[in-house]
Design a protein around this motif. Structure first.
Motif, PDB file in Angstrom:
ATOM      1  N   TYR A 552      89.755  40.429  24.442  1.00 27.49           N
ATOM      2  CA  TYR A 552      88.646  40.197  24.616  1.00 27.49           C
ATOM      3  C   TYR A 552      88.555  40.704  26.367  1.00 27.49           C
ATOM      4  O   TYR A 552      87.117  41.054  26.317  1.00 27.49           O
ATOM      5  N   ALA A 591      85.084  31.441  23.132  1.00 29.99           N
ATOM      6  CA  ALA A 591      83.642  30.874  23.275  1.00 29.99           C
ATOM      7  C   ALA A 591      83.475  29.747  24.104  1.00 29.99           C
ATOM      8  O   ALA A 591      82.774  29.979  25.135  1.00 29.99           O
ATOM      9  N   GLN A 594      84.071  30.558  27.751  1.00 28.49           N
ATOM     10  CA  GLN A 594      83.852  31.032  28.673  1.00 28.49           C
ATOM     11  C   GLN A 594      82.116  30.487  28.884  1.00 28.49           C
ATOM     12  O   GLN A 594      81.781  30.605  30.173  1.00 28.49           O
ATOM     13  N   TYR A 601      75.427  28.287  25.017  1.00 26.40           N
ATOM     14  CA  TYR A 601      77.248  28.963  23.773  1.00 26.40           C
ATOM     15  C   TYR A 601      76.675  30.022  22.931  1.00 26.40           C
ATOM     16  O   TYR A 601      77.764  30.706  23.141  1.00 26.40           O
ATOM     17  N   THR A 604      76.998  33.537  24.371  1.00 22.43           N
ATOM     18  CA  THR A 604      79.010  34.000  24.342  1.00 22.43           C
ATOM     19  C   THR A 604      79.018  33.713  23.015  1.00 22.43           C
ATOM     20  O   THR A 604      79.994  34.912  22.837  1.00 22.43           O
ATOM     21  N   LEU A 605      79.270  32.981  22.518  1.00 24.96           N
ATOM     22  CA  LEU A 605      80.278  33.072  20.819  1.00 24.96           C
ATOM     23  C   LEU A 605      79.510  34.199  20.320  1.00 24.96           C
ATOM     24  O   LEU A 605      80.228  35.044  19.859  1.00 24.96           O
ATOM     25  N   VAL A 608      81.828  37.229  21.580  1.00 27.90           N
ATOM     26  CA  VAL A 608      82.702  37.241  21.226  1.00 27.90           C
ATOM     27  C   VAL A 608      83.193  37.513  19.633  1.00 27.90           C
ATOM     28  O   VAL A 608      84.312  38.304  19.148  1.00 27.90           O
TER      29      VAL A 608
END
Lengths: 705, 343
Positions: A552, A591, A594, A601, A604-605, A608
């Motif tokens: 990632y 995630a 991060q 949340y 970012t998830l 990812v």
């Protein structure tokens, strides 16, 4: 002329020359810190180096060429061999030393043998600490006969020694149970009993074989001697994870069915055969040498050249050097011709006193070995102890059940008891009592993790004139079971241990019998594999997470990541289901790492998940894998409220990106899992209710059309 | 050559006949295969090798005997080639010492071409003599064993076996064999005799005294005969000898001449190690059992030999005839040269 004859003989014996490998390193630290600067195989045993017993034993068995593999303190072993009779032209066999510091296990040694392809015929593999007077002729012949019948199947013959379960020479470390075929002597199951194991289980399969009777024997101890076929080193190379002999035996027995290799055993009955692998066995074997069980390898029969433990002190050797320099007196007292005994000193029984040692007046010595050049002053008492070379004991000292290495000085009035170990060059006293202490004086303290000023010896512990540190076991970096073993070093503590074990054994035996009669369904292999699997799973998870994280961060192509994950999968032998669950978990964890904030949340998830989309698609091709994935998400959600709240968005995303199909989601919804943590599976379903509803409606619309 | 020393150390020989035979063959090879200029050098070579051989098995006196015997042969042959009588080589009289032209250093220094062949011949002759020794001893059986006698023996000796079998050809007698724990070689002898149709009874070592009153003669073999006429024989021989002495039963010892050695009991009695062989105790007590807690401090002895003092021995029968133990010193001086006593 003589040489001519020799070559003729050599030609004749060429075909049938017997060779042996001596592993002059134990690859463990049982004797640490004594072994800090001295290899175990040069420990004096009744004032002769341990290795000389092993070599002499092999020469007696008719071995013509011995390879000595050394690692730790290799120089010392080489020096010893160079000046011993083994390197003289009169030596009965050729001794070759092979030195490498890279060896870290027996497995490495055998892989090296394979690399050099040293052997084309059968050979002996012997640890460098065997003391034996056995003739291996029978074992060799049996092995040969078996090999003649079938070239490939009989792989090796284990040489075992029978000894009763209560025998002194048995220790926790060599506690084994063997199931074998009584007729063919084939080993069917080899189990090393762990310290606190109370049940022993055997695979059911071994009782179902139709040939011959099966014997389960607890009266055997392993001598470490193997009669090997030339394939053995090769197998070590093929299976690079084999470290110890035990790994190998287990590996062979497990794979027996499809590799077809078999292990046989030979039980030495009449002769003596033991190993020195910890302080207790050192004590027992020394005792046995003094009690003449090892005849003809006893102190007064001169089998080793006059090798002084201090190199070069009297290296020159005349022909008279062959004559024995010890004389045997009643009650197994062996006195060197040059030792001096003071007036009224009593040398009670089972004592060896070495070259040039002086014993003062009114001393009492029993059950002990005193090395070369020791000086013991008046009124000392020495019992059940081992003093190596050049030990000085000042007057009125008492030494009980202790182990004193080279060049130690013990001042007046010191009392050592119950398993003290004084390493090289330590000074103790005056007037101090030590009990079960290990005192060392190693220049290099880094290995022990003690950073101490060399001058600051703790005088309250080692006496006013003392020089040395107390060795603390807890700074030890050994594994847990090793620590437990070092507790049971030797002397009384071990007897107690044995006694405890004994009582445990009796109940254990009845238990194990029951197990056998009811033919325990689960084998210990299974149990073990479960345990292993657990370890493997956590390792696998770690590895996958690391590679995904890296992927990632560095924006690696997903195809490459798939390859990486797959290789980890095969390395740990994981099922597809484990892989999917691990990936699901790892992505969510990445995630979570991060962003800690609940609001950002999902953002970012999403990022990812979108990055790993090709990977997810790759692993979630079938319905069952998608279902596994969903359950994995659910499992994660029950313990992470943050994620549970955004689960509906995740589902939407994955549905839209065609990772999950609607049938699977509906199927998942109808069968809630049994997860329960912060929230339950039911609550999870409530959270995604809207999405499910939307799905159902969409489906209905489809069908309506 | 070194292989032989190793064989000795590993006890790769089968009884003292075999050992003596091997040693003398080894020495014969040595004589033929090494270079030497004169008798003195040859004797030096033999001595040096002999020392190593003796050291390899210090408790086997036969080795030293063979070495000394060969040295004596070399001396005799040298003197004979010089044209002097054999007596001359042996006796070291004051007269001779004064009149002799050659000094001690010059002795045996002359190089003689024929010496090698004659020595080889003489050694071969001696080997033949050794080969025949069992036969020679057995031939005397008829003179010592009479009809319907009861003979007691202990352990297994090839000489005794041949002796009894020879006697059985003409006479009928009864043999009692003491089994000889812990080696139990008596069992083998009994089986062999019984197979030869000799009436045989086997008894335990402890029954010796009880049986002795019925016995007419005790016939035993021996490992070696010491200079004083005492015996180094299989362990258990001493009790047999004592019981025979108590019951005034004659004790006859069979042994070839090469078993006769120069040592006195007092020379070796100080160290049990060289006289006796304390073998591993496993024959007496199984190691399997011995290591358990209650037995680990028990001392177990397994001596291989017994010393039988000369006053208990009635007659010593060798391949050259019967002699009293008190005559041994005389035989010794004939067999070995005084200068070779110390190798």
């Amino acid at each position: 002329m003589a040489p001519k004859k020799k070559t003729k003989e050599g030609n004749l014996q060429q075909e049938n020359i017997l060779e042996a490998v001596v592993i002059a390193d134990s690859f463990n630290v049982r004797f640490y810190p004594v072994t800090a600067k001295r290899p175990r195989c040069l420990f004096p045993l009744a004032n002769k180096p341990l290795l000389s017993y092993t070599l002499e034993f092999l020469a007696r068995c008719g071995v013509k060429h011995i390879f000595v593999y050394c690692c730790h303190c290799a120089e010392q072993i080489k020096d010893y061999l160079a000046q011993s009779k083994w390197s003289k032209p009169s030596s009965p066999c050729q001794v070759t030393t092979i030195v490498s510091c890279d060896f870290t296990s027996v497995g490495d040694v055998l892989r090296d043998i394979d690399q050099k392809s040293l052997f084309e015929s059968d050979f002996l593999l012997v640890p460098g600490d065997v003391v034996s007077n056995a003739q291996l002729k029978d074992a060799l012949n049996e092995h040969k006969v078996r090999r003649e019948k079938d070239r490939n199947i009989p792989l090796m013959t284990l040489v075992l020694h029978s000894s009763s379960p209560t025998h002194q020479s048995r220790t926790v470390e060599s506690d084994i149970v063997i199931a074998s075929n009584a007729v063919t002597n084939r080993v069917l199951h080899y189990h090393k009993i762990a310290d606190n194991e109370r049940k022993v289980q055997f695979p059911l399969g071994i009782f179902q074989s139709k040939e011959g009777r099966i014997e389960i024997r607890y009266d055997l101890s392993d001598t470490g001697i193997w009669v090997c076929s030339p394939q053995v080193p090769q197998l070590f190379t093929d299976n690079f994870d084999y470290q110890t002999q035990l790994d190998f035996i287990k590996g062979i027995l497990i794979n027996e069915e499809f590799l077809g290799n078999q292990i046989h055993m030979h039980v030495v009955q009449e002769h003596y055969c033991s190993r020195v692998y910890n302080f207790h066995t050192y004590d027992v074997v020394s005792h046995d040498v003094i009690f003449r069980w090892t005849y003809p390898f006893v102190p007064e029969i001169h089998f080793d050249d006059d090798y002084s433990m201090h190199h070069g002190a009297n290296g020159s050797l005349s022909t008279i050097g062959y004559t024995s320099s010890y004389s045997l007196l009643r009650h197994n007292v062996y006195l060197h011709n040059t030792c001096l005994l003071g007036q009224n000193s009593i040398v009670q029984d089972n004592v060896v006193i070495g070259n040039g040692s002086k014993i003062g007046n009114r001393c009492y010595i029993s059950n002990s070995v005193i090395g070369d050049g020791c000086c013991i002053e008046d009124d000392c008492i020495i019992e059940n102890s081992y003093l190596w070379s050049n030990v000085t004991v000042k007057s009125k000292s008492k030494i009980h059940s202790s182990f004193v290495c080279d060049d130690v000085s013990i001042h007046e009035g010191v009392v050592l008891s119950a398993g003290c170990i004084l390493c090289d060059k330590v000074l103790v006293g005056p007037s101090i009592e030590l009990e079960s202490k290990i005192i060392h004086k190693n220049g290099d303290d880094k290995t022990m993790g003690i950073v101490a000023d060399k001058q600051s010896f703790d005088t309250s512990l080692v006496g006013e004139n003392g020089e040395g540190y107390i060795w603390r076991k807890d700074v030890d970096v050994e594994a847990d079971n090793d620590r437990a073993l070092s507790k049971a070093l030797w002397g009384l503590s071990l007897h107690d241990h044995n006694k405890q074990k004994l009582t445990a054994d009796s109940s254990e035996e009845s238990n194990s019998e029951n197990d056998i009669s009811s033919a325990g369904e689960e084998s210990d292999f299974q149990e073990e594999s479960e345990e292993d699997a657990f370890d493997d799973l956590s390792n696998f998870e770690k590895e996958v997470k690391e590679s995904l994280q890296r992927g990632y961060e560095e924006k690696v192509q997903c195809d490459n990541l798939v390859l990486e994950v797959n290789s980890s999968k095969y390395a740990y032998n994981m099922s597809m289901r484990d892989v999917i669950q691990t990936i699901a978990k790892s992505l969510l964890e990445i995630a979570a790492a991060q962003s800690m904030d609940a609001t950002s949340y999902f953002a970012t998830l999403k990022e990812v998940l979108l990055h790993f989309l090709p990977l997810l698609c790759n692993y979630n091709k079938t319905a069952s894998s998608q279902l596994d994935y969903l359950y994995a998400l659910e499992e994660y959600a029950v313990s992470h409220v943050n994620f549970a709240n955004s689960l509906i968005k995740v589902f939407m995303l994955l549905y839209e990106e065609d990772v999950l199909s609607e049938e699977v989601i509906l199927h998942w919804n109808s069968k809630p899992g049994n997860y329960k943590d912060v929230i339950t599976s039911q609550e999870i379903r409530r959270k995604v209710e809207k999405f499910i509803q939307w799905l159902v409606e969409a489906e209905e619309e489809d069908s309506d059309e | 050559m070194d292989q032989f020393i190793l064989d000795l150390k590993q006890e790769k020989f089968n009884g003292s006949y075999d050992l003596a035979y091997k040693v003398i063959n080894h020495l014969r090879k040595l004589i033929s295969q090494t270079r030497w200029a004169h008798a003195k050098e040859l004797m030096g070579v033999i001595r040096k090798e002999g020392k190593q051989l003796v050291a390899a098995q210090p408790s086997e006196y036969v080795i030293g005997n063979m070495v000394r015997r060969v040295l004596k042969i070399v001396r005799e042959e040298y003197v004979r080639l010089l044209g002097k009588s054999e007596e001359f080589a042996n006796t070291e009289s004051l007269h001779k010492m004064l009149t002799s032209a050659e000094t001690e250093d010059e002795k045996y220094m002359k190089s003689l071409k024929e010496l090698k062949t004659t020595v080889m011949e003489a050694v071969s002759e001696y080997i033949d003599e050794m080969d025949a020794s069992i036969h020679n001893i057995a031939a005397q059986a008829i003179e010592h064993i009479h009809s319907n006698e009861v003979i007691l023996t202990i352990g297994k000796s090839r000489t005794v076996e041949a002796f009894l079998k020879q006697a059985a050809k003409k006479r009928k007698f009864h043999v009692i064999v003491v089994e000889g724990a812990p080696l139990y070689h008596g069992h083998e002898l009994a089986a062999s005799l019984a197979a030869h149709n000799i009436e045989t009874t086997i008894i335990t070592d402890s029954a010796v005294f009880a049986m002795m009153s019925r016995v007419n003669k005790v016939i035993i073999g021996t490992h070696s005969v010491l200079a004083n006429g005492g015996l180094k024989a299989v362990s258990g021989a001493h009790i047999v000898a004592q019981a025979a002495y108590q019951h005034a039963v004659p004790l006859i010892v069979l042994g070839a001449m090469f078993k006769l050695c120069l040592l006195h009991y007092s020379d070796i009695g100080g160290s049990e190690a060289t006289f006796n062989r304390l073998a591993s105790p496993h024959r007496v007590l199984d190691y399997y059992k011995a290591g358990s807690q209650d037995l680990c401090n028990v001392q177990v002895y397994c001596p291989t030999f017994d010393y039988v003092p000369p006053e208990l021995v009635t007659l010593f029968i060798s391949n050259i005839g019967g002699n009293a133990p008190s005559y041994m010193y005389r035989l010794l001086s004939e067999m070995y040269h005084p200068n070779d006593h110390e190798l």
